[in-house]
Design a protein around this motif. Structure first.
Motif, PDB file in Angstrom:
ATOM      1  N   ALA A 148       0.838  -1.290   0.122  1.00 44.37           N
ATOM      2  CA  ALA A 148      -0.083  -0.138  -0.122  1.00 44.37           C
ATOM      3  C   ALA A 148       0.899   1.372  -0.141  1.00 44.37           C
ATOM      4  CB  ALA A 148      -0.881  -0.033   1.375  1.00 44.37           C
ATOM      5  N   ASP A 149       2.207   0.974   0.396  1.00 45.87           N
ATOM      6  CA  ASP A 149       3.190   2.284   0.487  1.00 45.87           C
ATOM      7  C   ASP A 149       3.713   2.708  -0.746  1.00 45.87           C
ATOM      8  OD1 ASP A 149       2.548   2.559   3.103  1.00 45.87           O
ATOM      9  OD2 ASP A 149       4.147   1.363   3.819  1.00 45.87           O
ATOM     10  N   ILE A 150       3.505   1.514  -1.787  1.00 46.53           N
ATOM     11  CA  ILE A 150       4.166   2.097  -2.841  1.00 46.53           C
ATOM     12  C   ILE A 150       3.813   3.256  -3.736  1.00 46.53           C
ATOM     13  CG2 ILE A 150       4.603   1.286  -5.491  1.00 46.53           C
ATOM     14  CD1 ILE A 150       4.391  -1.597  -4.538  1.00 46.53           C
ATOM     15  N   ALA A 151       4.747   3.882  -4.237  1.00 44.47           N
ATOM     16  CA  ALA A 151       4.607   5.345  -4.675  1.00 44.47           C
ATOM     17  C   ALA A 151       3.714   5.204  -5.810  1.00 44.47           C
ATOM     18  CB  ALA A 151       5.968   6.003  -4.962  1.00 44.47           C
ATOM     19  N   ALA A 152       2.721   6.073  -6.278  1.00 44.65           N
ATOM     20  CA  ALA A 152       1.966   6.537  -7.222  1.00 44.65           C
ATOM     21  C   ALA A 152       2.847   6.583  -8.578  1.00 44.65           C
ATOM     22  CB  ALA A 152       0.907   7.566  -7.054  1.00 44.65           C
ATOM     23  N   LYS A 153       2.426   6.106  -9.537  1.00 43.58           N
ATOM     24  CA  LYS A 153       3.091   6.387 -10.552  1.00 43.58           C
ATOM     25  C   LYS A 153       3.529   7.839 -11.039  1.00 43.58           C
ATOM     26  CE  LYS A 153       4.010   2.251 -11.776  1.00 43.58           C
ATOM     27  NZ  LYS A 153       4.862   1.694 -10.560  1.00 43.58           N
ATOM     28  N   GLU A 154       2.591   8.843 -10.672  1.00 43.20           N
ATOM     29  CA  GLU A 154       2.966  10.194 -10.826  1.00 43.20           C
ATOM     30  C   GLU A 154       4.127  10.527  -9.898  1.00 43.20           C
ATOM     31  OE1 GLU A 154      -0.397  12.568  -9.882  1.00 43.20           O
ATOM     32  OE2 GLU A 154      -0.836  11.714  -8.179  1.00 43.20           O
ATOM     33  N   ASP A 155       4.265  10.212  -9.049  1.00 40.34           N
ATOM     34  CA  ASP A 155       5.559  10.557  -8.036  1.00 40.34           C
ATOM     35  C   ASP A 155       6.515  10.036  -8.844  1.00 40.34           C
ATOM     36  OD1 ASP A 155       3.815  11.634  -6.070  1.00 40.34           O
ATOM     37  OD2 ASP A 155       3.459   9.881  -5.173  1.00 40.34           O
ATOM     38  N   LEU A 156       6.354   8.731  -9.234  1.00 44.98           N
ATOM     39  CA  LEU A 156       7.620   7.995  -9.712  1.00 44.98           C
ATOM     40  C   LEU A 156       7.949   8.889 -10.998  1.00 44.98           C
ATOM     41  CD1 LEU A 156       8.969   5.603  -8.739  1.00 44.98           C
ATOM     42  CD2 LEU A 156       7.716   4.229 -10.322  1.00 44.98           C
ATOM     43  N   ILE A 157       7.315   9.240 -11.820  1.00 42.09           N
ATOM     44  CA  ILE A 157       7.373   9.849 -12.935  1.00 42.09           C
ATOM     45  C   ILE A 157       8.022  11.479 -12.738  1.00 42.09           C
ATOM     46  CG2 ILE A 157       6.518  11.083 -15.068  1.00 42.09           C
ATOM     47  CD1 ILE A 157       4.368   8.704 -15.170  1.00 42.09           C
ATOM     48  N   ARG A 158       7.509  11.982 -11.908  1.00 43.69           N
ATOM     49  CA  ARG A 158       8.354  13.192 -11.360  1.00 43.69           C
ATOM     50  C   ARG A 158       9.784  13.176 -10.736  1.00 43.69           C
ATOM     51  NH1 ARG A 158       3.038  15.448  -9.809  1.00 43.69           N
ATOM     52  NH2 ARG A 158       3.136  14.647  -7.736  1.00 43.69           N
ATOM     53  N   LEU A 159       9.822  11.781 -10.317  1.00 47.92           N
ATOM     54  CA  LEU A 159      11.261  11.578  -9.817  1.00 47.92           C
ATOM     55  C   LEU A 159      12.338  11.529 -11.118  1.00 47.92           C
ATOM     56  CD1 LEU A 159      13.607  10.440  -8.047  1.00 47.92           C
ATOM     57  CD2 LEU A 159      12.598   8.350  -8.076  1.00 47.92           C
ATOM     58  N   PHE A 160      11.538  10.482 -12.081  1.00 41.32           N
ATOM     59  CA  PHE A 160      12.380  10.551 -13.407  1.00 41.32           C
ATOM     60  C   PHE A 160      12.595  11.707 -14.099  1.00 41.32           C
ATOM     61  CE2 PHE A 160       9.735   6.216 -13.942  1.00 41.32           C
ATOM     62  CZ  PHE A 160      10.272   5.425 -13.232  1.00 41.32           C
ATOM     63  N   GLU A 161      11.669  12.547 -14.127  1.00 37.09           N
ATOM     64  CA  GLU A 161      12.008  13.953 -14.768  1.00 37.09           C
ATOM     65  C   GLU A 161      12.826  14.690 -13.857  1.00 37.09           C
ATOM     66  OE1 GLU A 161       7.571  14.016 -17.060  1.00 37.09           O
ATOM     67  OE2 GLU A 161       7.835  15.202 -15.114  1.00 37.09           O
ATOM     68  N   HIS A 162      12.951  14.649 -12.768  1.00 41.18           N
ATOM     69  CA  HIS A 162      13.738  15.515 -11.898  1.00 41.18           C
ATOM     70  C   HIS A 162      15.326  15.043 -12.126  1.00 41.18           C
ATOM     71  CE1 HIS A 162      15.115  16.827  -7.499  1.00 41.18           C
ATOM     72  NE2 HIS A 162      15.865  17.235  -8.504  1.00 41.18           N
ATOM     73  N   LEU A 163      15.449  13.665 -12.183  1.00 42.23           N
ATOM     74  CA  LEU A 163      16.704  13.080 -12.474  1.00 42.23           C
ATOM     75  C   LEU A 163      17.264  13.292 -13.958  1.00 42.23           C
ATOM     76  CD1 LEU A 163      19.022  11.215 -11.705  1.00 42.23           C
ATOM     77  CD2 LEU A 163      17.570   9.092 -12.230  1.00 42.23           C
ATOM     78  N   GLU A 164      16.295  12.993 -14.603  1.00 38.49           N
ATOM     79  CA  GLU A 164      16.730  13.305 -16.136  1.00 38.49           C
ATOM     80  C   GLU A 164      17.234  14.850 -16.477  1.00 38.49           C
ATOM     81  OE1 GLU A 164      13.376  11.464 -17.732  1.00 38.49           O
ATOM     82  OE2 GLU A 164      13.784   9.678 -16.826  1.00 38.49           O
ATOM     83  N   ALA A 165      16.268  15.805 -15.834  1.00 46.17           N
ATOM     84  CA  ALA A 165      16.594  17.229 -15.956  1.00 46.17           C
ATOM     85  C   ALA A 165      18.001  17.297 -15.325  1.00 46.17           C
ATOM     86  CB  ALA A 165      15.428  17.913 -15.507  1.00 46.17           C
ATOM     87  N   SER A 166      18.097  16.942 -14.341  1.00 46.95           N
ATOM     88  CA  SER A 166      19.478  16.840 -13.680  1.00 46.95           C
ATOM     89  C   SER A 166      20.658  16.410 -14.467  1.00 46.95           C
ATOM     90  CB  SER A 166      19.712  16.571 -12.278  1.00 46.95           C
ATOM     91  OG  SER A 166      18.769  17.122 -11.413  1.00 46.95           O
ATOM     92  N   LEU A 167      20.522  15.300 -14.848  1.00 45.35           N
ATOM     93  CA  LEU A 167      21.560  14.777 -15.623  1.00 45.35           C
ATOM     94  C   LEU A 167      21.726  15.463 -16.784  1.00 45.35           C
ATOM     95  CD1 LEU A 167      20.741  11.071 -14.906  1.00 45.35           C
ATOM     96  CD2 LEU A 167      22.774  12.238 -14.225  1.00 45.35           C
TER      97      LEU A 167
END
Lengths: 259, 259
Positions: free
Chosen positions: A176-195
């Motif tokens: 039940a604690d697994i992050a929703a995909k939208e949170d995961l996608i924001r993490l992806f986008e944050h990481l990719e923008a930084s990289l």
């Protein structure tokens, strides 16, 4: 109506105690001891039982196997050796399932375990309904009696619980604690923008594949919401752009960095 | 490719011997011992091994858990207690099936067993991929270490005997690619050093827990060697300290940054 564990002529109090401990680990309570060499109960047995005193104190002593099984409806005998007896042979898993179904019918059952060195005699085996033998490596087939009790008790417990996962004392991360995909996608986008800013995606034509590789890697960790926040903090810390306002000397330093 | 049994700081030679015997009963051969209290091998261990001399004589001794698991690809840790760690938890049956499938992919695996009284520390657990716990009666949850080894070895043997080749037309990530623990530990250390420098671990007293949380999170992704390299590149890129030589304008920029 759990099966009763019956130790036949055990030589050492320690072995009775260790068997009692193994029983208690997996929810078996009733122990019977046939003609033990040392007076029983004794201190060695109690010490080895390591807290399973109720099993030791509740144990009954009998002069022979026939007396020890007189009130039971179905008895398994354990043996590591091939015998010239036309008896059914089960592994502990199938035997436990069978014992469980007998318990559902309110039938008293027992499992016989033999002497440390010599096991059970053929006469004793012929007092039982069927044989349990363990799937041992034939090069090392000799089990300590308490180890044999442990395996039978463990299989009994799993048979009783029906589902292994229900019987574990604690569980892993709650799905039940697994992050929703939208949170995961924001993490992806944050990481990719930084990289992107750090010039990581070289050569540029490889970027789509690199992005996919990072995303699948992060997906496989099944991150919780809290873990997604932690990782965003990690990225922010590493890019020296904390989410809190930058101290003035860092703002100045960043202004001087190219790209 | 049977799993390697790793005993962490066992106090008594007898327990090492009994564990070795249990291993041999169910076809496990490779034993590792981390920092035993008594010189090892010793006569007590050999006597308790009761014929499993090959396991005792073949055992290797290591100074710490990290060294003992360095060359392994997937490591389970056994514990009877709930931990504040977001790690997958299996019973021995599911774990054995998983270990068997990893062995089919020629991946070296191990199972950690803790000290007689105190088990494994959280730091040691966070070096493992996942937890095995046994379906014990919660009123008597303390198992002797050799008994715990026995149950895991027994389930391994049944999994091995029952194993069928996978019939799927294609497979997921190749388990053979899973990074060795030493690569993973270097990744952890790289990340933690970078985060230290970035002032991420605030307040300092929370650092051990934050480090454990990051390690378990990364473990759950079951990273390949290539993915470990990618993540180290990610960290290097984000901290603006690429592994390739810095272009001159970046060297100049870094020189002006404080801390």
């Amino acid at each position: 109506m759990s099966p009763i564990i019956i130790l036949v002529e055990p030589q050492l109090g320690e072995n009775i105690g260790t068997a009692a401990r193994a029983m208690a680990n997996f929810g078996l309570e009733q122990l019977r001891v046939v003609n033990p060499r040392e007076a029983f109960p004794n201190d060695k047995a109690r010490a080895a039982a390591s807290g399973a005193d109720a099993v030791i104190d509740g144990a009954a002593v009998y002069p022979g196997v026939a007396e020890a099984i007189a009130d039971l409806g179905f008895v398994y005998a354990t043996t590591a050796r091939v015998r010239d007896l036309a008896m059914d042979v089960s592994g502990p898993r199938r035997a436990a399932a069978h014992l469980r179904s007998l318990a559902g019918d309110a039938k008293a059952t027992g499992v016989l375990f033999g002497r440390e060195r010599t096991g059970l005699t053929n006469d004793e085996l012929s007092l039982a309904d069927a044989i349990i033998t363990l799937p041992v490596d034939p090069r090392h087939s000799s089990l300590n009696v308490a180890q044999a009790v442990l395996v039978v008790a463990y299989e009994w417990r799993l048979a009783e619980l029906a589902h292994e996962e229900k019987g574990l004392p604690f569980a892993g991360p709650d799905a039940a604690d697994i992050a929703a995909k939208e949170d995961l996608i924001r993490l992806f986008e944050h990481l990719e923008a930084s990289l992107d800013e750090a010039g990581f995606f070289r050569p540029p034509e490889k970027k789509p594949h690199m992005v996919q590789a990072l995303r699948t890697m992060l997906h496989r960790a099944h991150l919780s919401e809290q873990e997604v926040r932690t990782l965003r903090g990690v990225i922010a810390a590493l890019e020296a752009r904390p989410t809190r306002p930058l101290p003035p000397h860092r703002v100045a330093a960043r202004a001087k960095r190219p790209g």
